[in-house]
Every structure is written in structure tokens, then in C-alpha cells.
Design a protein around this motif. Structure first.
Motif, PDB file in Angstrom:
ATOM      1  N   PHE A   1      -9.801  -9.128  -6.486  1.00 57.61           N
ATOM      2  CA  PHE A   1      -9.846  -9.792  -7.793  1.00 57.61           C
ATOM      3  C   PHE A   1     -11.224 -10.342  -8.135  1.00 57.61           C
ATOM      4  O   PHE A   1     -11.571 -10.438  -9.297  1.00 57.61           O
ATOM      5  N   ILE A   2     -12.024 -10.729  -7.160  1.00 58.10           N
ATOM      6  CA  ILE A   2     -13.351 -11.256  -7.480  1.00 58.10           C
ATOM      7  C   ILE A   2     -14.358 -10.108  -7.488  1.00 58.10           C
ATOM      8  O   ILE A   2     -14.997  -9.832  -8.488  1.00 58.10           O
ATOM      9  N   ILE A   3     -14.497  -9.456  -6.360  1.00 54.40           N
ATOM     10  CA  ILE A   3     -15.337  -8.258  -6.303  1.00 54.40           C
ATOM     11  C   ILE A   3     -14.389  -7.092  -6.062  1.00 54.40           C
ATOM     12  O   ILE A   3     -13.761  -7.004  -5.016  1.00 54.40           O
ATOM     13  N   PRO A   4     -14.249  -6.211  -7.047  1.00 56.25           N
ATOM     14  CA  PRO A   4     -13.111  -5.281  -7.025  1.00 56.25           C
ATOM     15  C   PRO A   4     -13.253  -4.093  -6.079  1.00 56.25           C
ATOM     16  O   PRO A   4     -13.076  -2.951  -6.481  1.00 56.25           O
ATOM     17  N   PHE A   5     -13.564  -4.347  -4.803  1.00 60.28           N
ATOM     18  CA  PHE A   5     -13.602  -3.222  -3.870  1.00 60.28           C
ATOM     19  C   PHE A   5     -12.229  -2.568  -3.743  1.00 60.28           C
ATOM     20  O   PHE A   5     -12.118  -1.379  -3.475  1.00 60.28           O
ATOM     21  N   GLY A   6     -11.185  -3.370  -3.941  1.00 56.37           N
ATOM     22  CA  GLY A   6      -9.835  -2.822  -3.871  1.00 56.37           C
ATOM     23  C   GLY A   6      -9.628  -1.693  -4.864  1.00 56.37           C
ATOM     24  O   GLY A   6      -8.827  -0.787  -4.637  1.00 56.37           O
ATOM     25  N   ALA A   7     -10.386  -1.747  -5.958  1.00 59.73           N
ATOM     26  CA  ALA A   7     -10.232  -0.735  -6.996  1.00 59.73           C
ATOM     27  C   ALA A   7     -10.799   0.610  -6.574  1.00 59.73           C
ATOM     28  O   ALA A   7     -10.509   1.624  -7.198  1.00 59.73           O
ATOM     29  N   VAL A   8     -11.628   0.630  -5.530  1.00 59.48           N
ATOM     30  CA  VAL A   8     -12.131   1.932  -5.073  1.00 59.48           C
ATOM     31  C   VAL A   8     -11.702   2.251  -3.651  1.00 59.48           C
ATOM     32  O   VAL A   8     -11.573   3.410  -3.294  1.00 59.48           O
ATOM     33  N   SER A   9     -11.480   1.229  -2.834  1.00 61.77           N
ATOM     34  CA  SER A   9     -11.212   1.578  -1.440  1.00 61.77           C
ATOM     35  C   SER A   9      -9.774   1.317  -1.037  1.00 61.77           C
ATOM     36  O   SER A   9      -9.443   1.403   0.125  1.00 61.77           O
ATOM     37  N   TYR A  10      -8.917   0.978  -1.976  1.00 57.74           N
ATOM     38  CA  TYR A  10      -7.542   0.808  -1.532  1.00 57.74           C
ATOM     39  C   TYR A  10      -6.517   1.385  -2.498  1.00 57.74           C
ATOM     40  O   TYR A  10      -5.814   2.355  -2.165  1.00 57.74           O
ATOM     41  N   LEU A  11      -6.435   0.831  -3.719  1.00 60.58           N
ATOM     42  CA  LEU A  11      -5.354   1.233  -4.622  1.00 60.58           C
ATOM     43  C   LEU A  11      -5.351   2.738  -4.921  1.00 60.58           C
ATOM     44  O   LEU A  11      -4.334   3.399  -4.735  1.00 60.58           O
ATOM     45  N   PRO A  12      -6.490   3.304  -5.378  1.00 58.45           N
ATOM     46  CA  PRO A  12      -6.467   4.750  -5.624  1.00 58.45           C
ATOM     47  C   PRO A  12      -6.331   5.565  -4.341  1.00 58.45           C
ATOM     48  O   PRO A  12      -5.807   6.677  -4.362  1.00 58.45           O
ATOM     49  N   LEU A  13      -6.779   4.972  -3.248  1.00 60.99           N
ATOM     50  CA  LEU A  13      -6.687   5.677  -1.970  1.00 60.99           C
ATOM     51  C   LEU A  13      -5.219   5.907  -1.605  1.00 60.99           C
ATOM     52  O   LEU A  13      -4.852   6.974  -1.099  1.00 60.99           O
ATOM     53  N   MET A  14      -4.395   4.918  -1.889  1.00 60.53           N
ATOM     54  CA  MET A  14      -2.969   5.039  -1.639  1.00 60.53           C
ATOM     55  C   MET A  14      -2.397   6.237  -2.403  1.00 60.53           C
ATOM     56  O   MET A  14      -1.534   6.960  -1.914  1.00 60.53           O
ATOM     57  N   TYR A  15      -2.903   6.402  -3.619  1.00 61.44           N
ATOM     58  CA  TYR A  15      -2.428   7.518  -4.445  1.00 61.44           C
ATOM     59  C   TYR A  15      -2.925   8.858  -3.883  1.00 61.44           C
ATOM     60  O   TYR A  15      -2.168   9.805  -3.733  1.00 61.44           O
ATOM     61  N   LEU A  16      -4.194   8.896  -3.514  1.00 62.33           N
ATOM     62  CA  LEU A  16      -4.765  10.131  -2.973  1.00 62.33           C
ATOM     63  C   LEU A  16      -3.967  10.615  -1.772  1.00 62.33           C
ATOM     64  O   LEU A  16      -3.770  11.800  -1.572  1.00 62.33           O
ATOM     65  N   LEU A  17      -3.536   9.670  -0.970  1.00 68.07           N
ATOM     66  CA  LEU A  17      -2.900  10.027   0.297  1.00 68.07           C
ATOM     67  C   LEU A  17      -1.384   9.970   0.202  1.00 68.07           C
ATOM     68  O   LEU A  17      -0.701   9.937   1.215  1.00 68.07           O
TER      69      LEU A  17
END
Lengths: 260, 267
Positions: free
Chosen positions: A204-220
Motif C-alpha cells: 500500500f505504501i510502496i506498491p511492490f505487491g503490484a508487480v511481485s505478488y498479485l499479478p504473479l498469482m495470476y501468471l502462475l
């Protein structure tokens, strides 16, 4: 934009003047993340899996983050080296020119030796994508590209924030390393393996989750649901850049020259 | 001898000036410590069967790495020394009535000690007071602790001797980058900075044990937690002493050779 490419061209030519030094540096840059990746490989060699993530899945995450990091280091290096610009008083020169300051600082330095780091991450990316057949669909590959692009935005945003502090402190703050080097080190693993407070901060502060987690779940295929949503998540990275640029503008307005 | 002590004092006071930088560095090191521990914990959580080093020992290992970072980093940039060599100002250094090797050696060591002293106590205090899963352990016995201090100091002497070789090599390469960068990256890897030595596969552990790097970090840290018991550690001290002697002799020889061929680049 034309100006930016002009800067790019000039710097490339000047760095290519010292060819041997350039290649040696690049090879060195190849080896640093290589050792980190070797560590990752050896950890999987011993433990087999990481909270349900397999080696190639984590390798994919690693490649995305390192690729973004090296791209932003290569092209947004000007902000990273900004403190010397302010310290020497060279920033005054940029201010009188009729172009945006952000663009000029961006163009003040490029570090092409990062090509070593870049190549290393490319290898890991190709290797992991090749070993994960589930990714071979158009929307997923598109999402992958978006993840990398937005990763670049996040790192660039952090560089800009760190540079902005120079307006007040003259010197670069080492704390910024927590978010650049530390952010890279942390985001190279899927965010879900960390404690809640870390995950929350970096979503929520620095959105690393937006590149290294949430879409990753979708990719995999680790999450169900629409295809559009994870793609939209990745734009969190671009969203982060906007306030950073505003803060930069604010900093420029409050700039007082060192007078040197 | 008095001259070296004064150099040491000067460097030391100089290093102590950068308090703000030290504060920032401490924040960074604490953050890195947390991240590493969480990553290792996540690996441990999924593992079945025995592990070569317990999670508690591993946490202590990670914190000690962060606390004594300036003792371990192979690559402690002293731009001044590089510039001395490449700019030709080495000529002035040669005019001084002292031996260059111990001169630089004490300089480099003072830098490391100053940087470590500034940072280690606050981090040490914080890590000892952290809430449970992250708290750093204390040594199992007084003997372990005393031996840790001895091995840590010997490790410091060894690491400075290794970094001296890096600086001396600049006499030949004239550029501190590239190949040296690779050596220091590999050296830090073999010292257990990326993954702790006990977690490495056996073949790699063998390599790590043969080379000097692990004796500077991995060894003292495992003595601290008691992972290497006191009785075994005595042998390690002997190995450390041997390495120290070998590296210093090698450094002195190479330096003498380099200085004989030194070309002062005008100006």
C-alpha cells in the motif's frame, strides 16, 4: 522525448570511449546478482520449496524484479547521482534551461554497464518462463511485460524521492537504500512469505505487491477470477510515480543553491 | 610504531565524524536483517527432517553479520588509496620514513573498526531486545564468548590482509574495477554472506573451508552461538593464524615487487 534520446546517445558514446573498462564493469555487474541467484538456487536445492512456491516460480519473481531494477538503474541513474549535482551547484544550470528539470536530471547520467545485470536477469527470465508452460498465453505474457515496466516505474519513483531529499540535505541519504536495494532484495521473493506488516507496507505504501505478488498469482494460476484485474494491478507501479513527480516539483520550488 | 598508532587515531577520529551516515546505515542493516531472517524462516517452515543449523543459531548468525558488516565486507572502498596509486601521488607516500605496508594496513583497519564501533553497539542492543522470533541469542558459555572475541579480531586481521592484496593489485591494473569486483563478490559469497556456510551443499562447503574468506565471518559467528563448540574452535584459531601469516607475507612480497616497478605518472 527526442531530447531524452539525444542525451542517451551522447552518454553511450562517451562511455564507449573506454571499451575495456566498460566491459569489465559490465561483467562485474553480471556477477553480483548472479551470486544472489546462486544463493537462491542453493536454498531450493536444500529445502525443495518455499511456502508452496517452487524454484521456477520464485526465479520468475526474481527475474522480474531484477530486470526492473537494472532498467531503472540504467535509465534513471541521473536521480541516483543527484546529490553531486546539487553539491557542486550544477543544478542551477539546469534550472535556467527551458526544459523540464525532471527530464534533464534523468538525462544527466546513464549507466550502461548495468547491461551485465540486465543480461543476467534476462537469462533467468527466459529460463523460468521456458520451464513454466502455464505462462504461454497472450494475456499472461502481456501482463508479464506490464509487470516489468511498472517495476521500473516503482524503482524510478524511489530514486526520485531520494533525490528530492537532496534539496534539503545536500547529501544523499543512505536510508534510501532500504527502499532501493532493500526493496529489490525483498521483492525478489513473492511477498506472501513475509510477515503481514512487511507485506502491507510494500503493497500500500510502496506498491511492490503490484508487480511481485498479485499479478504473479495470476501468471502462475494461483488465483481464480478475471484476467483484466491482475493486469490492472500492475498499474499500481505507474500510479506510484505520479506523487513522486509532484514531490519533486515541490522540492525544485524550495531549492536553494549551495552557491558553489 | 608510534607513527602507526597516530595514523590509526587520525583515521579513527575521521571515521567517527559521519554519525548521520552511520544512523542511516544502521536502519538499512536492521531492515536487511529482518528480510533475511524472514526469508530463511519461510524456507525452514516448509522443510521436513533435520537442518544443519537451528533457526535460533541462524538468526544470531544473520544479526552478527549485520552488526559486524564493516568487518566482513571485502570491498571497503577507500577511494583515497586508489587515487594515490593512479594519480601518482604515491610518490609522496614513498618519501615518508615508514614502511608502506603497515602504514596502509593500519589505515584500513582503523576505518573498519571506527565504522563498526559506531554501528555495532546500537544494533546489538536493539537485536538483543527484539521480540521473540527475531531476538538475537546470547553465547552458551563465557568460554564461547571469549573465544568469539578472539576469532573475530583474528578474522578482522585476515580480512584486512586480503583487502590489502586488492589494493596492491591496483598497481598493476590501474583500475579498481572489473576483475577485483568479481573477486570480492565471490569472496563475500564464500564467507557466507548470501547463504550461511552450513546451508551450502557439501561440495561448496569444502571449497569454502579451503579458502580464507569464511574464517573472517562464518567461523567467529558460529563460535558465538556455540554451533562450533569451544573444543573444535581452538583448531580454527590455528588456521586463522596460518592464513594471517601467509596473506601478510604474500602482501609484503607483492608490494615490494610492485613498488620496485612503480612508475609515477607525472604531474
Amino acid at each position: 522525448m527526442r531530447l531524452y534520446f539525444k542525451y542517451l546517445n551522447i552518454h553511450l558514446k562517451s562511455q564507449m570511449q573506454y571499451r575495456t573498462s566498460f566491459w569489465l564493469m559490465s561483467i562485474g555487474q553480471f556477477f553480483i546478482p548472479f551470486m544472489v541467484f546462486a544463493g537462491l538456487y542453493l536454498m531450493f536445492d536444500r529445502f525443495g520449496q518455499l511456502k508452496g512456491w517452487s524454484f521456477f516460480e520464485v526465479a520468475l519473481c526474481f527475474a522480474i524484479i531484477h530486470l526492473s531494477f537494472s532498467l531503472s538503474e540504467c535509465f534513471a541513474r541521473g536521480f541516483d547521482a543527484f546529490s553531486s549535482l546539487v553539491g557542486k551547484g550544477d543544478f542551477d544550470r539546469l534550472l535556467v534551461r527551458p526544459r523540464s528539470t525532471a527530464l534533464q536530471v534523468l538525462g544527466s547520467k546513464f549507466e550502461f554497464t548495468r547491461i551485465g545485470r540486465l543480461l543476467q536477469s534476462m537469462f533467468v527470465l527466459v529460463w523460468s518462463v521456458a520451464s513454466l508452460p502455464a505462462i504461454w498465453t497472450i494475456p499472461k505474457l502481456l501482463t508479464l511485460g506490464l509487470m516489468i515496466a511498472n517495476g521500473v516505474f516503482i524503482f524510478t519513483g524511489i530514486f526520485i524521492l531520494a533525490a528530492t531529499f537532496c534539496f534539503w540535505t545536500i547529501q544523499a541519504l543512505e536510508v534510501a537504500n532500504v527502499f532501493t536495494d532493500g526493496g529489490r532484495e525483498m521483492a525478489q521473493y513473492p511477498l506472501s512469505i513475509y510477515e503481514k506488516w512487511v507485506t502491507r507496507f510494500f503493497t500500500f505504501i510502496i506498491p511492490f505487491g503490484a508487480v511481485s505478488y498479485l499479478p504473479l498469482m495470476y501468471l502462475l494460476d494461483k488465483r481464480e477470477g478475471s484476467e483484466l484485474l491482475p493486469m490492472l494491478f500492475t498499474f499500481g507501479g505507474a500510479l506510484f510515480l505520479i506523487p513522486c513527480l509532484f514531490i519533486w516539483q515541490f522540492g525544485v520550488r524550495h531549492y536553494r543553491s549551495t552557491g558553489s | 610504531m608510534k607513527a602507526y598508532v597516530s595514523i590509526w587515531r587520525l583515521r579513527f577520529i575521521n571515521g567517527m565524524q559521519y554519525r548521520a551516515a552511520a544512523l542511516a546505515g544502521m536502519a538499512t542493516q536492521l531492515f536487511f536483517g529482518f528480510v533475511f531472517i524472514m526469508i530463511f524462516a519461510a524456507f525452514y517452515a516448509g522443510s521436513s527432517g533435520s537442518v544443519p543449523i537451528s533457526m535460533e543459531d541462524l538468526i544470531t548468525y544473520v544479526w552478527l553479520q549485520q552488526i559486524f558488516l564493516s568487518f566482513i565486507m571485502l570491498w571497503f572502498r577507500d577511494q583515497e588509496l586508489f587515487e594515490l596509486i593512479t594519480s601518482g601521488n604515491i610518490a609522496y607516500e614513498l618519501c615518508r620514513p615508514m614502511d608502506l605496508y603497515p602504514h596502509w594496513y593500519s589505515k584500513l583497519m582503523a576505518q573498519r573498526v571506527a565504522s563498526a564501533l559506531l554501528r555495532c553497539f546500537p544494533i546489538l542492543l536493539i537485536t538483543l531486545l527484539l521480540p521473540e522470533p527475531y531476538r538475537m541469542g546470547v553465547p552458551p558459555s563465557l568460554a564461547s564468548f571469549l573465544l568469539f572475541v578472539v576469532t573475530l579480531v583474528l578474522g578482522l586481521l585476515v580480512i584486512v590482509a586480503i583487502s590489502m592484496l586488492i589494493y596492491i593489485s591496483v598497481f598493476w591494473t590501474m583500475s579498481p574495477i572489473g576483475s577485483i569486483l568479481m573477486i570480492s563478490v565471490a569472496g563475500e559469497f564464500l564467507a557466507g554472506m548470501v547463504i550461511p556456510v552450513p546451508l551450502m551443499p557439501d561440495w561448496l562447503q569444502t571449497i569454502a573451508y579451503i579458502l580464507p574468506f569464511r574464517w573472517t565471518a562464518d567461523f567467529p559467528f558460529r563460535v558465538y552461538s556455540g554451533h562450533i563448540p569451544v573444543s573444535e574452535a581452538a583448531w580454527g584459531v590455528a588456521v586463522q593464524l596460518l592464513w594471517l601469516a601467509a596473506l601478510v607475507i604474500m602482501g609484503r612480497l607483492l608490494m615490494r615487487k610492485a613498488l620496485r616497478a612503480v612508475v609515477v605518472q607525472g604531474g
